[in-house]
Scaffold this active site. Structure first.
Site, PDB file in Angstrom:
ATOM      1  N   ASP B 294     -38.054  -4.539  59.580  1.00  0.00           N
ATOM      2  CA  ASP B 294     -38.668  -5.814  59.940  1.00  0.00           C
ATOM      3  C   ASP B 294     -39.785  -6.061  58.926  1.00  0.00           C
ATOM      4  O   ASP B 294     -40.265  -5.136  58.271  1.00  0.00           O
ATOM      5  CB  ASP B 294     -39.211  -5.768  61.380  1.00  0.00           C
ATOM      6  CG  ASP B 294     -39.391  -7.184  61.951  1.00  0.00           C
ATOM      7  OD1 ASP B 294     -39.362  -8.177  61.169  1.00  0.00           O
ATOM      8  OD2 ASP B 294     -39.557  -7.315  63.177  1.00  0.00           O
ATOM      9  N   TRP B 295     -40.205  -7.305  58.810  1.00  0.00           N
ATOM     10  CA  TRP B 295     -41.125  -7.701  57.744  1.00  0.00           C
ATOM     11  C   TRP B 295     -42.500  -7.048  57.927  1.00  0.00           C
ATOM     12  O   TRP B 295     -43.283  -7.432  58.779  1.00  0.00           O
ATOM     13  CB  TRP B 295     -41.217  -9.226  57.702  1.00  0.00           C
ATOM     14  CG  TRP B 295     -40.240  -9.850  56.733  1.00  0.00           C
ATOM     15  CD1 TRP B 295     -40.529 -10.770  55.767  1.00  0.00           C
ATOM     16  CD2 TRP B 295     -38.836  -9.581  56.602  1.00  0.00           C
ATOM     17  NE1 TRP B 295     -39.403 -11.082  55.041  1.00  0.00           N
ATOM     18  CE2 TRP B 295     -38.349 -10.371  55.519  1.00  0.00           C
ATOM     19  CE3 TRP B 295     -37.937  -8.736  57.246  1.00  0.00           C
ATOM     20  CZ2 TRP B 295     -37.017 -10.349  55.092  1.00  0.00           C
ATOM     21  CZ3 TRP B 295     -36.616  -8.724  56.836  1.00  0.00           C
ATOM     22  CH2 TRP B 295     -36.179  -9.512  55.773  1.00  0.00           C
TER      23      TRP B 295
END
Lengths: 723, 723
Positions: B294-295
């Site tokens: 995930d970012w």
């Protein structure tokens, strides 16, 4: 020539004179309930024995059978050739037949005879020990004085029995789930109630020269898979719920020994848990006695010593792992020195060093103490139409075997073998005459049936369900039917180890009196209550739910595959029922009286409490006996934080007072609150935080009957303000 | 000359030709949504973009503003001197003013102009993307076909937009607590429902050439402290509840990429969790695509690579820690090679390599797909006296701003900026004419008021409570009062991100239709339902409780001080309400229709099921439309184990079928059950176990409306028999 252990000053020299082997053996039990002595250093063996409800003869038998195994003939060589294990084998063979020795081999009969003789020689003036009620009834007294007196009586007996450390005095494990087999040993579901009562037990014991022992540190809340169950517990719940009883015994009670528990907490066995035994117990709380493992709980002796577990029990057990670890450099010898120092500093104050204070047992004193516990702790749960107290001219019939012999102290460590006992049936005959009392028969003129039902509890296994024992249950339902048919009043006496389901019969009975496990004077006291010679004043120390599925722990007890999740977190007991809006059958703090009380005139010292001034904050209320009989009320003070950084339970008990009032009499009660009473444990800051803001004071006579409210603003340093 | 990436066979040589620096950079994002290309090896940059509800323009803006920062003038040297961070600074400065560029500096206006131009050039034939409904509405369809069609439409658009990996396709995080800000993105509280629907989404996307991406692995169930929250979750609950959606997307859907989540599980960050990313995902389930963080979730790049996290996003981010670790011997270069191999094996199949299939968007197809989702997923919760459907000659008045613009897809990654939309008010006017429709006024002849109320949901924050949005709530209560005064019928349309409290108004209204977040066709479909052109057939994919305090997670959401305890364990959703005996407001699986159905004639293939034969076990039932309108019913099959070693929930969904029936029509449904449907995860054995014994089959049209029962005996090897 070695120096001898005499006093505190002698300890460093004594340790200095020990060999590594002596050091290792000193902190590793010699026999089942005794430690190793070191004669040339003047260190005697120490006797550690259960327990919190009386002197445990079964354990004494074990100890004496063990010893006798090595003394049964004059052939010293043969005796000394016996392995350490032989004594244990003897115990296993002989213990089941102590009532029937003819089944034993001749040699075993000899061992038993020797053990019996030792045991009899232990008995002060030949007297058997008293049986005192376990923690749950003491919790129900809400009376520190009663707890102290019971412990004092027990301490006198222990001293007379030459016991040095009386184990489980007290057991402060919180009431987490009703099905815990040893629930009855603990005091309450509420940490404040535990913390205010339990230290009195320590003081009562230690005042008689015997070292007290608080157990089981920590969170030993189930018997299923009890050895090594891994308990996943939020650290906040440990500090706020499972620790306060222990901390109070350390800080208020000055307890000399702590027993480390079988279970793991968050992956680490309690006996090997340095955070628990050193960081929390010693560094945070200032404990300066010694830690003894529960019997067999020190799975790894070396890790236990490192973590701060001073003494490993039971023996015989090889101390070689400790010796090897020191020699291999895996364990510093100074760790052993520290364990020994902790142990010897307490040993020098024990009866084995100081001599015993009593050679006789004051049985009357013990009985009065045991009676007082029931008088203060029995809880009247229901009394429809004031059917109780019964008139002494009433014709009554008793049902249930427990009417003739209560379960008095539970099974396992708490079990007491004694010739002292009382029973409800006989006590009633003494009181109203045998012509008015029958057993298990209902006649046309039976005015009341008194049905005693039990729910067992014991070490080693948890209850299968929240019911009363099956045979009693069938009997109860049958008798209720018969009694209704004959229009007799129905009184149920609960002789139980914890909450039981009542939803399918509670509406069919007139009165319910709960005596829990009442000790040796249960029969006398219960009869006095039923016929009005005694006004009950106990209050539930734990919630009685309607159904087991309503419990906070439902689904998380006793866990699975060695893992249990304390999913309820800080919401144990009434904290959960309040929080979830679930109506209990009988709430925490509840109990009826034969008279009535009014609590009024709440008066706060100020509307502002400056937390940083180190002072107490006073709250006054008046309480009046508005009925026709002398009695006692327990006024309870709960606190609610109106807003807080940490989530808090809707209310938490912070203070209580039990007060005796004659009819019409009114007294004022003063509660003192402090900064600590507003604090919660913040795991982020790793400290207790008392937050400024508005707080409500809730006063009532149960957790669900709050009749007065006050409000104040706490001011002072905000632990959550930055910059 | 280097060899070039062309196909699977070329990969080893390409990796062989890479420098260490190239390797490290390839698995570390280049910009916000693009990876690094390596031109001389023929490896293009890859575009990964949200999302599951449509093409996320906001993210495209970020990407194009970032790129434009380095291209705004012809001075290449000046451009190349700009640090990696400058692009990010530009995004922060410019994004808030894209609708109002005059507030920006001249240079920023230039950047925005470039970005706008890039964005417009991306738009296939200038068309804006469609907005599709998020997971919760898809979950409510109980229809794999609808899920597939929605994903197919979305996949076509993504392909046309040159997207290589469409993120969050799907989001299968379970519905644990109603307050989770992103609850609406997930499908259900039930792992079976998720597992039967979610793989269809993967197939729909990947059928169009775009790589799908299932997120967030695993148990990303809250936004509060989402980065690094430590979730204490029993391993059994992971396997039985939080994993099945992911496993199905891997094994049934063949998903090419998995997104690792922000949170920790039992002390270990998901991106650094080797057990999760390698042991479970690859070894147990056989996943052979790549894992992208995930970012910002890969807190430690080195640990992430070791654990099995192949690609770290977003960039720009220095790959130096990876290079240093390899040089220092802390990380084997073969770990990087494995990450790259996983990545390239998927890359070679992406549009950026294969070319795109579409240059235009088939907006009609997209709209039909979005409409179908509402048609199948809108849930009729209440319909007192069959007030719905409304007559097309009824005079109606709409209330609430959402009547004129639904919340269509939620906030954050799921947000879609588009010119495509429909609304309930205008759709109704189209249908029945403007003379019958008014807005926010009640007249003497108003036959029905239709009140739309919302409850927002978004990435980044959790809901503060389980209420509808405050302004809507006040409006609702006021309008109910006015409507009652004028004797108008009251219809409430719920445009909500999850369960809302209704206890204080549900009894005052006639009908409630829940459209969740319905996507771009919500207005048309809802109008069709209200006026009977469409018969609703959605069923709740999660329980709607009466009160938030009834929830299984109450007190354990969203945790405190970075720790959250999954205290409910395996009792999530209806498993908990059943187990605890708590009555929900609307149960899992519930939903009304304009017609009525009868389910009958349960027929088990046999009374004995031999689990070890590898065969399926058939259960047949008949279902009949007993009403007057064509409609669809969802027949649900739950299983109950009569007795088991492991504790099990009272019942668990194992199969379901949605079936369309004309009035009077009857059809037979066949359910196929297998050994897996009887299995639970045993953490002691670390495997799924299906135990021989008796099982009940429960058939109904909601989890609380079971109308048929069957019973069979499962035979076969007993995992709990020893010796």
């Amino acid at each position: 020539m070695s120096r001898k252990l005499t006093d505190k000053e002698s300890i460093p020299a004594v340790i200095n004179d020990m060999t590594l082997e002596e050091k290792a053996s000193l902190i590793t039990g010699m026999s089942v309930f005794r430690t190793c002595g070191i004669e040339h250093l003047g260190i005697p063996p120490v006797l550690l024995l259960d327990g919190g409800t009386g002197i445990n003869f079964m354990q004494l038998y074990q100890e004496f059978i063990y010893q006798a195994t090595y003394k049964i003939n004059d052939n010293e060589e043969e005796n000394s050739n016996k392995s350490d294990l032989e004594g244990l084998y003897s115990i296993g063979r002989i213990l089941p037949y102590i009532g029937n020795p003819s089944k034993l081999s001749q040699e075993d009969q000899q061992i038993l005879t020797m053990a019996n003789s030792e045991l009899n020689s232990m008995k002060p003036e030949g007297k058997e020990p008293g049986c005192f009620p376990p923690g749950m009834l003491l919790g129900a007294t809400w009376d520190p004085e009663t707890v102290y007196v019971c412990a004092k009586a027990l301490g006198k007996e222990a001293n007379a029995y030459k016991i040095d450390v009386l184990l489980g005095t007290p057991n402060v494990n919180l009431h987490r789930d009703p099905l815990n087999g040893r629930l009855f040993e603990g005091y309450s579901e509420d940490p404040c109630l535990v913390a205010k009562l339990a230290p009195q037990f320590v003081k009562g014991i230690q005042g008689q020269g015997v070292a007290a022992n608080v157990k089981h540190f920590a969170a030993n809340n189930q018997e299923t898979e009890r050895m090594g169950i891994n308990e996943h517990i939020p650290v906040r719940a440990l500090h706020e719920l499972y620790f306060p009883g222990f901390r109070a015994c350390v800080q208020e009670g000055g307890v000399k020994t702590v027993m480390s528990a079988y279970n793991k907490i968050n992956g680490k066995a309690c006996t090997e848990n340095e955070w628990l035994l050193t960081e929390v117990l010693r560094n945070q709380w200032g404990f300066d006695g010694f830690v003894v493992s529960d019997w067999g709980a020190a799975y790894d002796q070396v890790e236990a010593a490192k973590a701060g577990n001073d003494l490993v029990m039971p023996g015989p057990r090889s101390a070689q792992p400790l010796i090897d670890a020191v020699k291999a450099g895996r364990l510093s010898e100074s760790v052993l020195d520290k364990c020994i120092e902790n142990f010897l500093e307490i040993l020098i104050e024990m009866p084995v060093m100081k001599g015993r204070k009593y050679t006789d047992i004051d049985t009357d004193f013990s009985k009065r103490a045991a009676y007082k516990a029931v008088a203060e702790g029995a809880v009247l749960l229901k009394n429809k139409g004031e059917v109780l107290p019964l008139n002494k001219s009433s014709k009554v019939s008793f049902f249930g075997k427990n009417s003739r012999k209560f379960i008095e102290s539970g099974g396992g460590s708490a079990e007491v073998w004694t010739d002292l006992s009382s029973n409800l049936y006989d006590s009633t005959i003494e009181k109203i005459g045998s012509q008015l009392v029958s057993f298990e028969e209902i006649n046309i003129d039976t005015e009341a049936v008194i049905i005693t039902v039990g729910a067992k509890g014991q070490e080693g296994s948890d209850r299968p369900d929240m019911d009363i024992d099956l045979a009693d249950r069938e009997m109860l339902l049958r008798v209720i039917g018969e009694a209704k048919a004959s229009c007799s009043k129905i009184v149920v006496v609960l002789n139980i180890s914890g909450p039981v389901g009542m939803m399918d019969w509670i509406n069919d009975v007139d009165a319910v009196l709960c005596v829990f496990f009442p000790g040796m004077e249960g029969g006398h006291a219960a009869a006095d209550i039923l016929f009005g010679d005694l006004n009950p004043s106990g209050k539930l120390p734990l919630t009685f739910p309607k159904y087991y599925r309503d419990c906070p722990t439902y689904g998380n007890f006793p866990g699975e595959n060695g893992e249990v999740w304390y999913g309820e977190g800080i919401y144990v007991g009434y904290r959960y029922y309040d929080f979830k809006g679930i109506e209990p059958l009988f709430p925490f703090g509840y109990g009826l009286s034969y008279t009535s009380f009014e609590i009024s005139d709440i008066n706060l010292e100020s509307s502002i409490f400056d937390m940083d001034k180190g002072k107490k904050f006073n709250v006054k209320v008046k309480v009046k006996n508005t009925g026709k009989m002398a009695g006692k009320e327990v006024v309870q003070l709960y606190i609610e934080a109106e807003k807080s950084m940490l989530k808090k339970p809707p209310k938490e008990l912070k203070a209580f007072k039990k007060i005796a009032l004659k009819p019409g009499e009114e007294k004022e009660i003063i509660f003192e609150l402090g900064k600590d009473d507003l604090a919660s444990f913040d795991t982020g800051l790793n400290q207790w935080t008392a937050e400024p803001g508005y707080y409500k004071i809730l006063i009532g006579n149960s957790s669900r009957n709050i009749t007065l409210e006050g409000r104040f603003k706490a001011v002072g340093e905000n632990p959550y303000s930055y910059g």
